[in-house]
Scaffold this motif. Sequence first.
Motif, short mmCIF file in Angstrom:
data_model
loop_
_atom_site.label_atom_id
_atom_site.label_comp_id
_atom_site.label_asym_id
_atom_site.label_seq_id
_atom_site.Cartn_x
_atom_site.Cartn_y
_atom_site.Cartn_z
N VAL A 50 -18.64 -8.68 16.67
CA VAL A 50 -17.95 -7.89 17.68
C VAL A 50 -16.84 -8.71 18.30
N GLN A 51 -17.19 -9.96 18.61
CA GLN A 51 -16.19 -10.84 19.22
C GLN A 51 -15.02 -11.05 18.27
N GLU A 52 -15.34 -11.28 17.00
CA GLU A 52 -14.32 -11.50 16.00
C GLU A 52 -13.38 -10.29 15.95
N GLN A 53 -13.96 -9.12 15.97
CA GLN A 53 -13.15 -7.91 15.87
C GLN A 53 -12.27 -7.72 17.10
N THR A 54 -12.81 -8.02 18.26
CA THR A 54 -12.03 -7.88 19.48
C THR A 54 -10.80 -8.77 19.41
N LYS A 55 -11.00 -9.96 18.86
CA LYS A 55 -9.87 -10.87 18.73
C LYS A 55 -8.80 -10.26 17.84
N ILE A 101 0.84 -1.20 0.00
CA ILE A 101 0.00 0.00 0.00
C ILE A 101 0.87 1.24 0.00
N GLN A 102 0.26 2.38 -0.26
CA GLN A 102 1.01 3.64 -0.29
C GLN A 102 0.48 4.67 0.69
N GLU A 103 -0.62 4.37 1.35
CA GLU A 103 -1.12 5.34 2.33
C GLU A 103 -1.84 4.64 3.46
N GLN A 104 -1.96 5.32 4.59
CA GLN A 104 -2.58 4.81 5.80
C GLN A 104 -1.93 3.50 6.26
N THR A 105 -2.62 2.75 7.08
CA THR A 105 -1.99 1.52 7.59
C THR A 105 -2.61 0.26 7.02
N LEU A 106 -3.77 0.41 6.35
CA LEU A 106 -4.45 -0.78 5.81
C LEU A 106 -4.74 -0.60 4.32
N CYS A 107 -4.83 -1.72 3.59
CA CYS A 107 -5.18 -1.66 2.18
C CYS A 107 -6.70 -1.43 2.05
N ASP A 108 -7.15 -1.17 0.82
CA ASP A 108 -8.56 -0.86 0.60
C ASP A 108 -9.49 -1.95 1.12
N SER A 109 -9.17 -3.22 0.79
CA SER A 109 -10.10 -4.29 1.15
C SER A 109 -10.14 -4.48 2.66
N CYS A 110 -8.99 -4.33 3.33
CA CYS A 110 -9.00 -4.44 4.79
C CYS A 110 -9.77 -3.28 5.41
N ARG A 111 -9.61 -2.10 4.83
CA ARG A 111 -10.32 -0.94 5.37
C ARG A 111 -11.83 -1.14 5.23
N GLN A 112 -12.23 -1.67 4.05
CA GLN A 112 -13.66 -1.93 3.83
C GLN A 112 -14.19 -2.97 4.81
N ARG A 113 -13.36 -4.00 5.02
CA ARG A 113 -13.76 -5.07 5.94
C ARG A 113 -13.92 -4.50 7.35
N MET A 114 -12.95 -3.68 7.78
CA MET A 114 -13.02 -3.08 9.11
C MET A 114 -14.28 -2.21 9.23
N ALA A 115 -14.53 -1.42 8.18
CA ALA A 115 -15.70 -0.54 8.21
C ALA A 115 -16.97 -1.35 8.37
N LYS A 116 -17.03 -2.48 7.66
CA LYS A 116 -18.20 -3.34 7.74
C LYS A 116 -18.35 -3.91 9.15
N GLU A 117 -17.21 -4.31 9.72
CA GLU A 117 -17.24 -4.89 11.07
C GLU A 117 -17.67 -3.85 12.10
N ILE A 118 -17.19 -2.64 11.91
CA ILE A 118 -17.58 -1.58 12.85
C ILE A 118 -19.08 -1.33 12.74
N GLN A 119 -19.56 -1.29 11.49
CA GLN A 119 -20.99 -1.09 11.28
C GLN A 119 -21.80 -2.20 11.95
N ALA A 120 -21.32 -3.43 11.74
CA ALA A 120 -22.02 -4.57 12.32
C ALA A 120 -22.02 -4.48 13.84
N SER A 121 -20.91 -4.01 14.40
CA SER A 121 -20.83 -3.94 15.86
C SER A 121 -21.76 -2.87 16.40
N ILE A 122 -21.96 -1.80 15.61
CA ILE A 122 -22.91 -0.76 16.03
C ILE A 122 -24.32 -1.35 16.08
N LYS A 123 -24.60 -2.22 15.10
CA LYS A 123 -25.92 -2.85 15.05
C LYS A 123 -26.08 -3.89 16.17
N GLY A 124 -24.99 -4.24 16.79
CA GLY A 124 -25.07 -5.17 17.92
C GLY A 124 -24.95 -6.63 17.51
#
Length: 141
Positions: free
Chosen positions: A119-124, A91-114
């Motif tokens: 959430v457990q997966e992400q904590t790990k 990659i050339q910017e930030q700390t994560l590549c596009d697909s990882c960033r998208q995955r993280m964003a999805k996980e954060i969204q899912a965790s907001i939804k409860g």
Amino acid sequence: MTLNVMNCTRCGKLCMRTPAELCPACVRELDEHCERCVKYIKENSGTTLQELSEATEIPVKQIIRFIREGRISLVRTPNLHYPCESCGEPIQEQTLCDSCRQRMAKEIQASIKGDDALVQEQTKEDHITFQIRDRLQGRRR
Ligand SMILES: [Zn+2]
Ligand SMILES: [Zn+2]
């Protein structure tokens, strides 16, 4: 001991506490290292991370830190990449590549939804990331 002293996170010397947690000597040295990288990139826009590290004798890890801190710009260096912190993709910017960033964003969204499972997966994963960071810091000393 008062709270105004600390051990420099780079060389371990006892010194006055600074926001960057580095002693003045290390700050100066890092500034000098950064300048060396910037100068080399300016003169060799086709350089790779490995080549830059060898030419400037500055560790790859340190160069990546400069890039993440925004002190080194990769705008003119199409061949200079560093690995995504999660999957290792170049990659050339930030700390994560596009697909990882998208995955993280999805996980954060899912965790907001409860969604408990996600959430457990992400904590790990967070835990693993911290372990890697600790190890990197240990190596830097
Ligand atoms: Zn120091
Ligand atoms: Zn990735």
